[in-house]
Design a protein around this motif. Structure first.
Motif, PDB file in Angstrom:
ATOM      1  N   ALA A  41       7.256  -8.047   7.078  1.00 44.41           N
ATOM      2  CA  ALA A  41       7.158  -7.789   5.054  1.00 44.41           C
ATOM      3  C   ALA A  41       6.136  -6.643   5.293  1.00 44.41           C
ATOM      4  O   ALA A  41       6.064  -6.314   4.155  1.00 44.41           O
ATOM      5  N   SER A  42       4.900  -7.400   5.994  1.00 41.89           N
ATOM      6  CA  SER A  42       4.029  -6.876   6.116  1.00 41.89           C
ATOM      7  C   SER A  42       3.864  -5.269   6.350  1.00 41.89           C
ATOM      8  O   SER A  42       3.561  -4.216   5.306  1.00 41.89           O
ATOM      9  N   ASP A  43       4.846  -4.786   7.361  1.00 39.66           N
ATOM     10  CA  ASP A  43       5.750  -3.429   7.785  1.00 39.66           C
ATOM     11  C   ASP A  43       6.126  -2.285   6.774  1.00 39.66           C
ATOM     12  O   ASP A  43       6.189  -1.602   5.947  1.00 39.66           O
ATOM     13  N   ILE A  44       6.836  -3.974   5.746  1.00 39.19           N
ATOM     14  CA  ILE A  44       7.337  -2.745   4.718  1.00 39.19           C
ATOM     15  C   ILE A  44       6.374  -2.550   2.963  1.00 39.19           C
ATOM     16  O   ILE A  44       6.459  -2.124   2.860  1.00 39.19           O
ATOM     17  N   GLN A  45       5.345  -3.745   3.031  1.00 39.94           N
ATOM     18  CA  GLN A  45       4.460  -4.057   1.820  1.00 39.94           C
ATOM     19  C   GLN A  45       3.519  -2.616   2.378  1.00 39.94           C
ATOM     20  O   GLN A  45       3.431  -1.453   1.692  1.00 39.94           O
ATOM     21  N   ALA A  46       3.702  -1.841   3.389  1.00 41.37           N
ATOM     22  CA  ALA A  46       2.803  -1.004   3.556  1.00 41.37           C
ATOM     23  C   ALA A  46       3.707   0.489   3.394  1.00 41.37           C
ATOM     24  O   ALA A  46       2.486   1.319   2.789  1.00 41.37           O
ATOM     25  N   GLU A  62      17.871 -12.867   6.084  1.00 44.04           N
ATOM     26  CA  GLU A  62      16.323 -12.273   6.568  1.00 44.04           C
ATOM     27  C   GLU A  62      16.023 -11.481   5.232  1.00 44.04           C
ATOM     28  O   GLU A  62      14.919 -10.699   4.763  1.00 44.04           O
ATOM     29  N   LEU A  63      17.307 -10.529   5.172  1.00 43.91           N
ATOM     30  CA  LEU A  63      16.915  -9.642   3.502  1.00 43.91           C
ATOM     31  C   LEU A  63      16.841 -10.706   2.644  1.00 43.91           C
ATOM     32  O   LEU A  63      15.614 -10.260   1.718  1.00 43.91           O
ATOM     33  N   VAL A  64      17.470 -12.170   2.971  1.00 43.48           N
ATOM     34  CA  VAL A  64      17.021 -13.360   1.084  1.00 43.48           C
ATOM     35  C   VAL A  64      15.660 -13.481   1.930  1.00 43.48           C
ATOM     36  O   VAL A  64      14.740 -13.060  -0.241  1.00 43.48           O
ATOM     37  N   ASP A  65      14.956 -13.714   2.462  1.00 42.37           N
ATOM     38  CA  ASP A  65      13.994 -13.815   2.685  1.00 42.37           C
ATOM     39  C   ASP A  65      12.728 -13.101   2.658  1.00 42.37           C
ATOM     40  O   ASP A  65      11.326 -13.250   1.458  1.00 42.37           O
TER      41      ASP A  65
END
Ligand SMILES: *Cc1c(COP(=O)(O)O)cnc(C)c1O
Length: 237
Positions: A41-46, A62-65
């Motif tokens: 998720a940190s990659d997505i946040q970046a 994975e998407l739900v989480d």
């Protein structure tokens, strides 16, 4: 997240974005879906902090989480094989923007009937076409199945919006540059469907890291890029 990783993601995202802009048809910019499967998720946040909003995921859980812990204005695209028994869980994600891999009336109905009451916008759907005919790829093969599913969505699924068609295509074709038979086939299928439905404006989702520029030159509206932004993925365990 390390400052190195953050800088690396900002750089690769910016490079892919400018290549998407360059290769898009004049006066348009295709939608870049950043494919984040297996990535933290940190990659997505970046990438989000760099202004990216469209992200693609292949696995429902994975998407739900990830959707729970990431900003709610992300537009999530589901791009994995959709099993009907997961459709309800998928539909419940408030900021699910598009299901790109719809192939059955059963899944369409389940999505339509399980969208949250509070949701005001329709859920976009793309119908996945098996343009390469490979057994390993999911997707509709026959035009009559496609027409039937499209008509089912239009007449019986008022909360879904039939937005277009999607293909993955054969690996060999991704190496063939501008002669990609899968891109040609998807365009032909769109022509066919638009004539059948007497409707135009259906979008095409085609092109991944290795061939998105050729896909854009062939008229793609939505490209799905994972490796080019996030780097190689660990093999599925
Ligand atoms: C994983 C995946 C992608 C991204 O592939 P890359 O080659 O890493 O860009 C695109 N589309 C679908 C359907 C995928 O499963």
């Amino acid at each position: 997240m390390s400052t190195e990783r953050k800088a690396e993601l900002a750089e690769s995202l910016s490079e892919i974005r400018s290549r998407v802009m360059q290769a898009s048809a004049p006066g348009t910019t295709a939608t870049l879906v950043a494919v984040s499967k297996y990535k933290p998720a940190s990659d997505i946040q970046a990438c989000y902090e760099e202004g990216q909003r469209d992200f693609g995921e292949n696995y429902v859980q994975e998407l739900v989480d990830k959707a729970k812990e990431l900003p709610e204005d992300i537009r999530w695209h589901f791009i994995g094989t959709l099993q009907s028994n997961k459709a309800k869980t998928l539909a419940a994600i408030p900021n699910l923007y598009c299901v790109q891999t719809l192939t059955s009336a059963k899944a369409a109905t389940l999505l339509n009937n399980n969208l949250p009451e509070t949701r005001t916008s329709p859920l976009n759907v793309l119908l996945q076409i098996n343009t390469s005919g490979e057994d390993s790829k999911s997707g509709l093969n026959a035009n009559e199945d496609l027409t039937k599913l499209a008509r089912h969505i239009i007449s019986d699924c008022p909360r879904l919006h039939l937005q277009g068609l999607m293909t993955i295509g054969a690996l060999e074709q991704s190496l063939s540059g501008d002669d990609n038979a899968d891109f040609v086939a998807l365009k032909k299928t769109r022509e066919f469907l638009q004539t059948e439905l007497e409707k135009d404006g259906l979008l095409l989702s085609m092109g991944m890291s290795s061939d998105f520029e050729a896909a854009l030159r062939a008229g793609s509206n939505i490209v799905r890029v994972g490796t080019g932004i996030f780097g190689a993925r660990a093999k599925k365990v």
